[in-house]
Structures are given as C-alpha cells and as structure tokens.
Design an enzyme around this catalytic site. Structure first.
Site, mmCIF file in Angstrom:
data_model
loop_
_atom_site.group_PDB
_atom_site.id
_atom_site.type_symbol
_atom_site.label_atom_id
_atom_site.label_comp_id
_atom_site.label_asym_id
_atom_site.label_seq_id
_atom_site.Cartn_x
_atom_site.Cartn_y
_atom_site.Cartn_z
ATOM 1 N N CYS A 190 -0.629 4.492 2.177
ATOM 2 C CA CYS A 190 -0.673 4.447 3.648
ATOM 3 C C CYS A 190 -0.130 3.093 4.075
ATOM 4 O O CYS A 190 1.080 2.887 3.989
ATOM 5 C CB CYS A 190 -2.052 4.787 4.211
ATOM 6 S SG CYS A 190 -3.494 4.063 3.411
ATOM 7 N N SER A 191 -0.976 2.160 4.482
ATOM 8 C CA SER A 191 -0.460 0.837 4.839
ATOM 9 C C SER A 191 -1.616 -0.142 4.985
ATOM 10 O O SER A 191 -1.635 -0.950 5.891
ATOM 11 C CB SER A 191 0.340 0.906 6.129
ATOM 12 O OG SER A 191 -0.458 1.529 7.111
ATOM 13 N N CYS A 192 -2.583 -0.069 4.060
ATOM 14 C CA CYS A 192 -3.765 -0.930 4.098
ATOM 15 C C CYS A 192 -3.351 -2.403 4.150
ATOM 16 O O CYS A 192 -2.413 -2.811 3.470
ATOM 17 C CB CYS A 192 -4.620 -0.679 2.864
ATOM 18 S SG CYS A 192 -5.271 1.004 2.823
ATOM 19 N N CYS A 210 0.887 -1.160 0.000
ATOM 20 C CA CYS A 210 0.000 0.000 0.000
ATOM 21 C C CYS A 210 0.922 1.206 0.000
ATOM 22 O O CYS A 210 1.509 1.536 1.030
ATOM 23 C CB CYS A 210 -0.910 0.005 1.225
ATOM 24 S SG CYS A 210 -1.837 1.550 1.416
#
Lengths: 212, 215
Positions: free
Chosen positions: B119-121, B116
């Site tokens: 962000c950091s999904c 991701c």
C-alpha cells in the site's frame, strides 16, 4: 485471485517521478483531511486495506492514489451503514446538527493520542529465533494477507523478533488474533537471482512460514 | 453499525460507486465532503485546519529534529535505535503510524531505503505526508527488485562496496532512516544540523547530505 495492489517486483511502470510534491491538487489534501477526520473507518485497519484491494483491478490500476482513499472511505461508510448509497447520490433528506469544529491546536494534540498499539501478549512461544532460516509459504490465501507475492516460497534469515502483533489476515475478517511477528532478511539472490549482495527486509508473521 | 467484513459486499459497493459517481476525482472528494458535513460527521473548518496543520506544523522537519538530536546526543541515539517509538515520544512526535517506529542507520557499508509495496505505509507523525513518488506504482514495484536503478534516478550512485538494505513496511512497524552525519559539521547546533536533514534522506532515496545553503 487478482492482487492489483501487490506491486513488489512488477515491471512496466517506468521511471520514478522523483520531484513530485506530496499533493499536486487541492482535492488530494482535502481527501487526506477527510480520511483522518471523518469517523468512517469503522472496522480494523486491515479491513480498510482489504476494501482498497477489492476495488475492480482496472479501477485500482487507473485512478489516482487519493481517489482510491475517497472511493474506499465511501464504500466503507456504506458497508457499515454510516450513510447510504442513496444519500450519497441523491442527497441527505434530514440534515444532522453540525459537528463542532476542532482548532489547529486540538488537532495537533490529537495526533499524539492517535498512536495505536498493535502488540499483544502471546500464549504460545515463538517457533523461530534470530539467526534462523525460514521458508515462506507458496499458497496464495483467499482474502487479505501481508505476505507479498514476490516473497512467497523464499528462504530468508530472521533478523528481529517483535513479540505478538495483530495478525492482518484475521484482522481483515474483524478478528483480533495476535501472532509472532519477525523481520526476515532476504538476499537479492534468493528473491531475484541477483548476486550483488543487496537485501530486502520484510516484517512477517509466523503463520506465513513453513513449520520448522 | 459495524462493518460487515464481507469482501463480496465491499466489492459490490465499489463497483456501484465507480459506475454512478462523476469521473472527476475532485467531484468525488467533494461528494464525500458534502455528505460528511450534512450527516454531522465533521465540520468544514476542521478539514481546513487539518490541511493547514500538516502544511505548516507536522512534516519532515520533525524527523530532521530527531536525526539532529541523535547525531549530537549519544544517549538519545542509543534510545532511538533501541525503541524509536519511545524516543520520538520524548519529543512529542509520537502518533499516527509511529507507535512501532524503527530507526535504521546508514553506515559506510550499508545504505537503507524504505518502501511499502502493498500500500503506502509511512510514519506520518514524524515525516508528515509522504511524497507522491513514495506512493507511486513505479517506486513500490521497483525499489525491492532494482533499488540501485531507483537510487540512480534520485541521483544516488552507490559503489558496489555499499550494500542496499530495503525495508518493505508490511506490518504496523514503520521505518526511519538515520543518514550519515556529513563531515565538516563538528560543533554545529542541533538546529543547524536539523536544517540540512532532508525528507528523502530519512526515506533513503538520498545518501549524502549537502551543506550548501546551511548556516
């Protein structure tokens, strides 16, 4: 505008620390628990993301990951009037009755109920089909968007269609507006001039494409 | 009260927070915790229980069970590829960030890898908390541009005949990689197979699953 979070394709970060555990410090696990259990996230998921994106760029680049969550949960709670900056910095004047604790089993069961459906019916037909080539837009919009910078102005092939999904650019403004969502496959040659034949697949809404 | 949805307001609050709070992140998190408890928003024991829950009951072992089942049950395998969100719900692993789950399968010609960049999904309810490297700037920046170099740092050497497909999780879809079932595991039970499936193989930073230590 500055987009410190839009990291895809940037250089200068060095090697990946492949052995890093999920949490290196107790406060990180604590923040994860706070983010999932304190009802601070009063707005849409994209308003929360946009909050992180509106940290000062030098702060975004320098503070650890879960500290960003902490700062943004605080900012979101203050923005929505759930608590004030004064209460945070000087202490709460009227202590509220304690919230009843949730057991591990209650929390475990709650995870199943926490799934959120972002799909919505569409009033208009999709403009593109699987197999079509699409060209992404080149103008950087003001505000929140989920079109990564490295995929702007690039051509790719539609490989999946997911129906209407809530459009994040509008969600960050508090509006519930669905748009057609596709997965688009871009060759590494189109993105980076690398002819090795690898690809990157990105989930993109129809408004990110030039008209057919 | 509702959120303002005013980005200038949130930017102003962020600036004020960063200049007024103590610089130590542990103290910043403590300040949020104290405030949330005093405002009656959460109980301390709930936070303790949540940390324990994710340490012991919700983690990559769930994803490993999904993969092992897919390897041994062709009907489940088909359902997983058709609608992974529904398929993991059969095992009661649905939840946070898994409603629109997609399974992508490695083959002799394709290696899948998930990131991701914005962000950091991550599919938390299926894989637990993400590893720190998944959230790092280096992984987010580099895996879309030089996936083979990143894979090499994880010890994965891909021949040129195997193409890399990187999935950048920009929407609410989440991705789960189905690694290839290793040779020499015919007749193994679902439990024994689940024991050899690693977290990294389901993100795509590992390709060949070793049988060492398995029963």
């Amino acid at each position: 505008m500055s987009r410190p979070h839009d990291l895809g394709g940037q250089d200068g970060f060095g090697k990946v620390d492949v052995n890093a555990p999920p949490f290196s410090h107790g406060w990180e696990a604590r923040q994860w628990a706070l983010s999932r259990n304190v009802p601070i996230r009063a707005g849409t998921i994209d308003w929360w993301r946009h909050g992180v994106e509106n940290m000062q760029p030098e702060v975004y680049a320098s503070v650890p990951y879960f500290e960003k969550w902490c700062l943004n949960d605080l900012a979101q709670g203050i923005d929505a009037g759930i608590f004030s900056m004064e209460e945070l910095l000087q202490g709460v004047t009227v202590v509220a009755p304690p919230r009843p604790a949730k057991s591990i089993q209650e929390l475990y069961d709650g995870i199943r109920r926490s799934a959120v459906d972002y799909q919505r019916p569409m009033a208009t037909p999709a403009a593109f089909s699987i197999g079509d080539m699409v060209l992404t837009k080149t103008e950087m919009p003001v505000g929140h968007t989920r079109l990564p910078g490295y995929a702007m102005g690039k051509s790719g092939t539609v490989i999946a269609y997911h129906g209407g999904h809530l459009y994040p650019d509008a969600g960050a403004l508090g509006r519930e507006e669905p748009d057609h969502l596709y997965t688009v496959e871009f060759t590494s040659e189109a993105l980076w001039g690398d002819a090795r034949g690898d690809t990157v697949c990105i989930d993109l809404w129809e408004q990110y494409f030039e008209a057919p | 009260m509702p959120s303002t949805y005013d980005r200038d307001n949130i930017a102003r609050i962020h600036k004020e927070l960063h200049s007024h709070l103590p610089p130590d992140p542990a103290l910043r998190v403590k300040a949020l915790e104290s405030l949330a408890i005093e405002k009656g928003l959460v109980a301390q024991e709930t936070l303790d229980n949540w940390v324990e829950l994710y340490a012991n009951k919700v983690g990559p072992m769930r994803g490993a069970q999904v993969i092992a089942r897919a390897w041994t049950d062709p009907d489940f395998h088909a359902r997983l590829l058709a609608d992974a969100g529904q398929a993991v719900a059969e095992l009661e692993f649905d939840g946070h960030a898994s409603a629109h789950l997609k399974a992508v399968e490695n083959t002799g010609e394709i290696h899948n890898m998930v990131v991701c960049t914005l962000c950091s999904c991550y599919p938390f309810s299926v894989l637990g908390m993400s590893p720190a490297w998944y959230r790092s700037a280096a992984y987010r920046a580099r895996s879309v541009k030089e996936p083979r170099a990143v894979l090499a740092e994880f010890g994965v050497a891909l021949p040129e005949t195997v193409k890399v497909r990187v999935w950048d999780s920009t929407a609410e879809l989440r991705y789960l990689v189905i690694p290839q079932r290793p040779a020499g595991t015919d007749g193994w039970s679902v439990e024994a197979l689940a024991n050899i499936v690693t977290r990294d193989s389901m993100i795509g930073t590992m390709r060949d699953l070793p049988l060492l230590g398995a029963t």
